[in-house]
Enzyme design. Structure first.
Site, PDB file in Angstrom:
ATOM      1  N   GLU A 458       0.861  -1.181   0.000  1.00 30.03           N
ATOM      2  CA  GLU A 458       0.000   0.000   0.000  1.00 30.03           C
ATOM      3  C   GLU A 458       0.901   1.235   0.000  1.00 30.03           C
ATOM      4  OE1 GLU A 458      -4.160   0.922   2.322  1.00 30.03           O
ATOM      5  OE2 GLU A 458      -2.440   0.431   3.569  1.00 30.03           O
ATOM      6  N   ILE A 459       0.964   1.922  -1.130  1.00 30.04           N
ATOM      7  CA  ILE A 459       1.795   3.123  -1.267  1.00 30.04           C
ATOM      8  C   ILE A 459       0.932   4.326  -0.897  1.00 30.04           C
ATOM      9  CG2 ILE A 459       3.085   4.568  -2.893  1.00 30.04           C
ATOM     10  CD1 ILE A 459       3.698   1.985  -4.466  1.00 30.04           C
TER      11      ILE A 459
END
Length: 705
Positions: A458-459
């Site tokens: 999850e960026i």
């Protein structure tokens, strides 16, 4: 499609080499147009008196990636069957040919790649760790449609074949040789030569295979009574694992049993019958959509030419830091692994080396390759050489002051253009960025535990994060083998945010008196890989207590929301879950779960004696998760439903056969979902009020896809 666009034939010394090289695709995939070519190919081989034998081999790095699923369209039963029947006839013609065929396999042989090999008279594979066979159709809600359910059990045995088909697992070269899937192994550079020699030997004498089955397996599989027990147990075990949510699983068992008990022709007929039925199921449609989304996800949405991050500085060598280091060094990324304690660095190095040794033992990696990967790891206690780092990721304790101190240290010891990334699961990236000299260089890279096994990254971007920074981090994530989603900064980001109201509602049910194990069972039945209570123990009650604090921020000001304090109180009482063998469950000395710990109820008002219908337990947890996902879409936390589905499936194990929360709502019907939420709202209060987007879509008959 012309034959020359997929196949090149070379003749020498009585052996035809049939080179696969799909000119229209990066990989050798089989479409309906390719299936049409096989009659022409077989006419050429069988009609040429100079050809005594033939070898299938690939000019591409991989043998064959299987069927081109996008090319096979179906709206009703009967649409697909003609193509599949042609495929069956083509493979049958290879199998029955008086001229022996050899499959020479290097790289991936998935789906039809394995099924084509099974139709050949012999199989030779390279010893390369890249070489692997697989029948992964079950992961698409389908079954092997090219005779795999019939040929594989006869070659390697019923039990091994079922295990391979029901899991979709990879079978690497040495394992393939051991179980009889491959007849010979050779070096990569000698594959063609060795395959031609094998083909010439087959002209003189067919291969004589000895059974690889143990005496016990021979006895079990060799008589009707034993097989009846075997198939009965297979169905029971499969149901226990899948909870009846994957129609392909019983269909595969049915095809295998039909072929073994009634003959191959009946088995092929059953395979044809089931394949079309499965293609029309919502489960297969959802799983195929998920597969396509994963494939599309490999394209970087922030640019085709991102800056390549060559060296990673990793601060924090604990469980998460070691995991991030492992998925980096194994993909050729040098890692500077820093911690304040030598024993933590040493433990991380040992953890990574043990993981590599396991792959060596499985022959998925050579010792030389393992040592080369390990050479990418440099453990240290200070910031020496951090000037080389293109990106620094911190995975230290979840304390904002400590995170800010790390940012100051990185700015002191690293280059000005270094990207500063945090592995925080919930702290504000915006606050961290405000503390940095260059807020545009600060980003979140939230990995999931255990990092080598969990596929999601999850960026997390802030309003200041530069697009080139996001692109570079996305590229790094893809190189690490991750499925990446880009989300906007906000409390708990996306994945943990939709998880929070779900776990909180489950704890509220326990507070009302619902048994903890009943809550777990209800969500296992729904298709989650673990129940919410088990999940809390696995994650750790220290983390769960921190998430509870974050949950307060998420639901602050929302009517009807009540936070259950049980995990906070359990953590303060010294319970950490599986970490210290004290949590909701009891654990033995080896850390194996032993059942609910009765003393866990001391932290709840309820005693576990209240009963609720399974559907109501499922609905209360699930509807809040779905609603939260829609709120994240409304607020711009996620850019689109695809990201929301990928994040939920690969981050928290949202049932894959639904395709994710957004595709699930489409399948179940938005109107039906809203009605369920309103029913729960009437009974349990305003926290179940549907999001405005859902209300509108229900009125308009809208869909997310």
């Amino acid at each position: 499609m012309q034959l020359e666009e997929f196949i090149t034939i070379e003749k020498e010394g009585g052996v035809a080499t049939i080179w696969f090289d799909n000119k229209r695709e990066k990989m050798n995939v089989v479409s309906p147009a390719v299936i049409e070519l096989f009659d022409e190919l077989m006419d050429k081989i069988e009609g040429d008196p100079e050809i005594e034998a033939a070898v299938f081999i690939s000019k591409k790095p991989d043998f064959m990636a299987g069927a081109d699923i996008k090319a096979f369209t179906i709206e009703k039963e009967g649409d697909f069957r003609p193509y599949q029947e042609k495929g069956h006839r083509a493979l049958d013609r290879i199998e029955r040919s008086r001229k022996p065929f050899v499959a020479a396999v290097h790289g991936t042989a998935y789906g039809l790649g394995t099924e084509l090999s099974l139709a050949c008279h012999a199989r030779i594979a390279t010893k390369s760790p890249r070489t692997k066979f697989g029948l992964p159709e079950v992961k698409l809600g389908l079954l092997p449609g090219g005779g795999g359910t019939q040929r594989l059990p006869r070659l390697i045995g019923i039990q091994k074949a079922l295990d391979m088909m029901l899991t979709g697992k990879n079978i690497f070269a040495y394992r393939a040789k051991k179980i009889g899937l491959a007849d010979e192994l050779t070096e990569e550079g000698k594959l063609h030569q060795a395959a031609v020699m094998l083909a010439r030997r087959l002209v003189k004498k067919p291969i004589e295979r000895k059974s690889k089955l143990s005496l016990a397996d021979k006895l079990l599989e060799g008589n009707p009574v034993g097989r009846r027990i075997l198939f009965s147990q297979a169905r029971k075990m499969a149901y226990k694992r899948s909870q009846g949510n994957y129609p392909a699983i019983p269909a595969i068992i049915d095809c295998v049993e039909t072929g073994i008990e009634q003959g191959q022709e009946a088995g092929y007929g059953k395979e044809l019958e089931w394949f079309e039925k499965l293609m029309l199921t919502p489960e297969s449609a959802a799983l195929r959509a998920l597969f396509f989304a994963m494939s599309d996800n490999k394209k970087n949405p922030y640019g085709d030419n991102p800056k390549k991050l060559e060296t990673l500085g990793m601060i924090g060598a604990g469980f998460m830091g070691a995991g991030i280091a492992e998925v980096s060094v194994t993909k050729g990324v040098p890692v500077l692994l820093k911690d304040i304690r030598q024993e933590v660095v040493s433990q991380a190095q040992q953890q990574i080396w043990q993981s590599l040794q396991k792959k060596v033992k499985q022959k998925a990696l050579t010792r030389v390759e393992a040592e080369a990967q390990m050479a990418n790891l440099h453990g240290q206690l200070d910031y020496r050489h951090f000037g080389r780092a293109d990106i620094v990721i911190e995975a230290v304790l979840e304390k904002m002051d400590l995170k800010k101190q790390i940012i100051r240290d990185v700015e002191t010891h690293c280059r000005e253009d270094v990207i500063i990334a945090s592995n925080t699961s919930s702290l504000s990236l915006t606050e961290m960025a405000q503390h940095a000299r260059k807020p545009e260089m600060v980003i979140g890279m939230h990995y999931f535990s255990p990092v080598p096994k969990m596929p999601l990254l999850e960026i997390v971007k802030t309003d200041k994060t530069a697009d080139w920074v996001i692109a570079a981090c996305y590229d790094l994530g893809i190189r690490q083998g991750k499925t990446c989603i880009v989300v906007q900064d906000g409390p708990s980001f996306y994945v943990n945010r939709i998880l929070s109201p779900y776990t909180n509602e489950c704890l509220l049910m326990a507070d009302e008196g619902v048994a903890l194990e009943a809550i777990d069972r209800a969500f296992l039945k729904k298709g989650f890989p673990v129940g919410p209570i088990t999940l809390l123990d696995q994650v750790g009650l220290d983390i769960a207590a921190h998430v509870t604090d974050t949950s307060r921020k998420i639901v602050a000001g929302r009517p009807g929301f009540e936070i259950c304090e049980a995990v906070v109180n359990m953590f303060e009482a010294g319970r950490l879950g599986r970490k210290n063998k004290k949590g909701f469950y009891k654990y033995n000395d080896k850390g194996r779960r032993q059942g609910i710990d009765p003393t866990a109820y001391e932290f709840f008002q309820g005693d576990g004696k209240k009963t609720l219908p399974v559907e109501e337990i499922q609905g209360r947890g699930l509807m809040l998760m779905l609603n939260e996902a829609v709120l994240c879409l409304e607020e711009g936390i996620i850019p689109n439903p695809e990201a929301g589905d990928l994040g939920a499936v690969f981050g928290i194990g949202f049932p894959p056969f639904t395709g994710g929360p957004f595709r699930a709502m489409d399948t179940w019907g938005i109107k039906s979902v809203v009605e369920t939420m309103r029913g729960l709202q009437d009974k349990y209060g305003p926290r179940f009020a549907p999001a405005a987007t859902l209300e509108r879509m229900a009125e308009e008959g809208g869909r997310f896809y």
